[in-house]
Design a protein around this motif. Structure first.
Motif, mmCIF file in Angstrom:
data_model
loop_
_atom_site.group_PDB
_atom_site.id
_atom_site.type_symbol
_atom_site.label_atom_id
_atom_site.label_comp_id
_atom_site.label_asym_id
_atom_site.label_seq_id
_atom_site.Cartn_x
_atom_site.Cartn_y
_atom_site.Cartn_z
ATOM 1 N N GLU A 17 -54.479 55.357 22.733
ATOM 2 C CA GLU A 17 -55.513 55.714 23.697
ATOM 3 C C GLU A 17 -56.772 55.330 23.356
ATOM 4 O OE1 GLU A 17 -53.163 57.377 22.522
ATOM 5 O OE2 GLU A 17 -53.232 59.549 22.860
ATOM 6 N N GLY A 18 -57.021 55.182 22.264
ATOM 7 C CA GLY A 18 -58.406 54.688 21.463
ATOM 8 C C GLY A 18 -58.681 53.268 21.845
ATOM 9 N N PHE A 19 -57.922 52.437 22.338
ATOM 10 C CA PHE A 19 -58.177 51.116 22.722
ATOM 11 C C PHE A 19 -58.504 50.853 24.008
ATOM 12 C CE2 PHE A 19 -56.075 51.188 18.603
ATOM 13 C CZ PHE A 19 -56.713 50.186 17.861
ATOM 14 N N SER A 20 -59.726 50.107 24.442
ATOM 15 C CA SER A 20 -59.928 50.104 25.838
ATOM 16 C C SER A 20 -59.147 48.807 26.517
ATOM 17 C CB SER A 20 -61.422 49.499 26.033
ATOM 18 O OG SER A 20 -61.704 48.285 25.136
ATOM 19 N N HIS A 21 -58.576 47.916 25.356
ATOM 20 C CA HIS A 21 -57.885 46.728 26.264
ATOM 21 C C HIS A 21 -56.736 46.494 25.625
ATOM 22 C CE1 HIS A 21 -61.610 46.348 28.037
ATOM 23 N NE2 HIS A 21 -61.179 45.487 28.853
ATOM 24 N N LEU A 22 -55.514 46.122 26.011
ATOM 25 C CA LEU A 22 -54.503 45.896 25.286
ATOM 26 C C LEU A 22 -53.939 44.696 25.602
ATOM 27 C CD1 LEU A 22 -52.601 49.270 26.231
ATOM 28 C CD2 LEU A 22 -53.757 48.762 24.086
ATOM 29 N N ILE A 62 -53.971 40.512 29.458
ATOM 30 C CA ILE A 62 -54.801 41.382 28.740
ATOM 31 C C ILE A 62 -55.090 42.473 29.791
ATOM 32 C CG2 ILE A 62 -57.157 41.658 27.584
ATOM 33 C CD1 ILE A 62 -55.523 39.773 26.094
ATOM 34 N N ILE A 63 -55.041 43.693 29.647
ATOM 35 C CA ILE A 63 -55.280 44.870 30.686
ATOM 36 C C ILE A 63 -56.208 45.782 30.134
ATOM 37 C CG2 ILE A 63 -52.996 44.420 32.075
ATOM 38 C CD1 ILE A 63 -53.214 47.363 29.709
ATOM 39 N N GLU A 64 -56.728 46.584 30.869
ATOM 40 C CA GLU A 64 -57.775 47.673 30.624
ATOM 41 C C GLU A 64 -56.930 48.816 30.775
ATOM 42 O OE1 GLU A 64 -61.196 48.003 33.089
ATOM 43 O OE2 GLU A 64 -61.988 49.581 31.944
ATOM 44 N N LEU A 65 -56.947 49.681 29.575
ATOM 45 C CA LEU A 65 -56.179 50.783 29.514
ATOM 46 C C LEU A 65 -57.092 52.013 30.213
ATOM 47 C CD1 LEU A 65 -53.764 52.828 28.610
ATOM 48 C CD2 LEU A 65 -54.619 52.816 26.454
ATOM 49 N N LEU A 66 -56.714 52.636 31.246
ATOM 50 C CA LEU A 66 -57.406 53.625 31.965
ATOM 51 C C LEU A 66 -57.108 54.927 31.333
ATOM 52 C CD1 LEU A 66 -56.878 52.757 35.776
ATOM 53 C CD2 LEU A 66 -58.929 52.170 33.923
ATOM 54 N N ARG A 67 -55.743 55.154 31.117
ATOM 55 C CA ARG A 67 -55.701 56.660 30.473
ATOM 56 C C ARG A 67 -54.009 56.485 30.213
ATOM 57 N NH1 ARG A 67 -55.401 57.652 36.027
ATOM 58 N NH2 ARG A 67 -53.720 58.732 36.700
ATOM 59 N N ARG A 68 -53.657 57.217 29.226
ATOM 60 C CA ARG A 68 -52.239 57.426 29.011
ATOM 61 C C ARG A 68 -51.750 58.812 29.236
ATOM 62 N NH1 ARG A 68 -49.793 58.299 23.027
ATOM 63 N NH2 ARG A 68 -47.670 58.870 23.496
ATOM 64 N N HIS A 110 -51.611 54.176 32.323
ATOM 65 C CA HIS A 110 -52.219 53.668 33.406
ATOM 66 C C HIS A 110 -53.196 52.595 32.946
ATOM 67 C CE1 HIS A 110 -50.755 56.932 36.200
ATOM 68 N NE2 HIS A 110 -50.702 57.428 34.827
ATOM 69 N N VAL A 111 -53.152 51.311 34.010
ATOM 70 C CA VAL A 111 -53.887 50.351 33.397
ATOM 71 C C VAL A 111 -54.418 49.491 34.709
ATOM 72 C CG1 VAL A 111 -52.473 50.004 31.538
ATOM 73 C CG2 VAL A 111 -51.838 48.682 33.566
ATOM 74 N N ARG A 112 -55.507 48.686 34.454
ATOM 75 C CA ARG A 112 -56.226 47.949 35.443
ATOM 76 C C ARG A 112 -56.092 46.662 35.018
ATOM 77 N NH1 ARG A 112 -61.636 49.887 35.585
ATOM 78 N NH2 ARG A 112 -61.111 51.177 37.060
ATOM 79 N N GLY A 113 -55.791 45.600 36.005
ATOM 80 C CA GLY A 113 -55.747 44.338 35.765
ATOM 81 C C GLY A 113 -54.246 43.638 35.446
ATOM 82 N N VAL A 114 -53.326 44.293 36.620
ATOM 83 C CA VAL A 114 -51.913 43.745 36.299
ATOM 84 C C VAL A 114 -51.894 42.637 37.166
ATOM 85 C CG1 VAL A 114 -50.948 46.196 35.928
ATOM 86 C CG2 VAL A 114 -51.325 45.300 38.310
ATOM 87 N N ASP A 115 -51.052 41.661 36.639
ATOM 88 C CA ASP A 115 -50.909 40.432 37.757
ATOM 89 C C ASP A 115 -49.234 40.070 37.398
ATOM 90 O OD1 ASP A 115 -50.647 39.481 34.868
ATOM 91 O OD2 ASP A 115 -51.983 37.929 34.958
#
Lengths: 149, 149
Positions: free
Chosen positions: B48-53, B96-102, B108-113
């Protein structure tokens, strides 16, 4: 699921993992060659236009996995999916490399951190970056901050 | 080589590839959930400390491959390793997705394709970017320039 097959192999200066720079501030400047198998060479068409590539490869000398591990860059354990540990449920490695030049099926690259002979699974063009002001780097940023104190 | 196993599955708004934004200027802003299997949840510790995965997954509905193909962002063919085509020798996708929360095993992520139900192979923290002034983007930059004319 699919059965992985190598599309080529890495020619690298590293014969043992102990030789690969690790931990905070490690630089990956080593040059190497991605030797693509002849039957896949056509798939490299137009790749020379890209300065950076994403290389996906197999940790072929890393048996088993740990869900928690202490990376070389910290003295605290973290979850495997929050680290680049080789001991992963699927032993898949990823390296962003700089493409120096192409000679037919040979990609001369800078930034290898793989062992010599590593099987390559895929190559993708590197297309865009996350802006630095939007990036948070979790435990790694904390470990870097502690080191500077 | 290793036998791939899913560490979880993507929950995405996309049921068919036709629904996924493609081509020049396509934005990936869709939200989704990476549902990690209970036996791998411990591996998410500190993520959860990472903004992007970096999410590595299987193109599980893309049989076969083509060494040359014309991507949605251009009208000219390019080598598969110079594109993000799903029809690859190893059907491995990367987002590359943005991690919104765990929430426990749910990311929960943003940027799914990815399509709904896509098997996830690996998750790695996104640690650093290639500086924009060092990046060349080959045929994609050329296709963008032609479009602007």
């Amino acid at each position: 699921m699919f059965t992985p097959q190598p599309i080529g192999f890495v020619s690298s200066p590293y014969q043992n993992t102990a030789e690969i720079p690790k931990g905070l501030g490690a630089k990956h400047e080593a040059e190497g060659v991605l030797k693509i198998l002849p039957e896949f060479e056509l798939g490299l068409t137009d790749i020379e236009g890209f300065s950076h590539l994403i290389v996906i490869w197999e940790f072929d000398r890393s048996p088993g996995f740990d869900l928690l591990g202490t990376p070389p860059s910290d003295n605290r354990p973290h979850g495997v999916f929050a680290t680049r540990s080789p001991r992963r449920p699927n032993p898949i490695g990823l390296t962003i490399i700089e493409l120096l030049r192409r000679e037919g099926p040979l990609l001369h690259v800078r930034g290898v951190d793989m062992l010599d002979g590593t099987p390559i699974l895929d190559i993708k063009p590197y297309l865009s970056s996350v802006a630095p002001d939007r990036l948070r780097r979790g435990w790694l940023a904390e470990a870097e901050a502690r080191k500077k104190q």
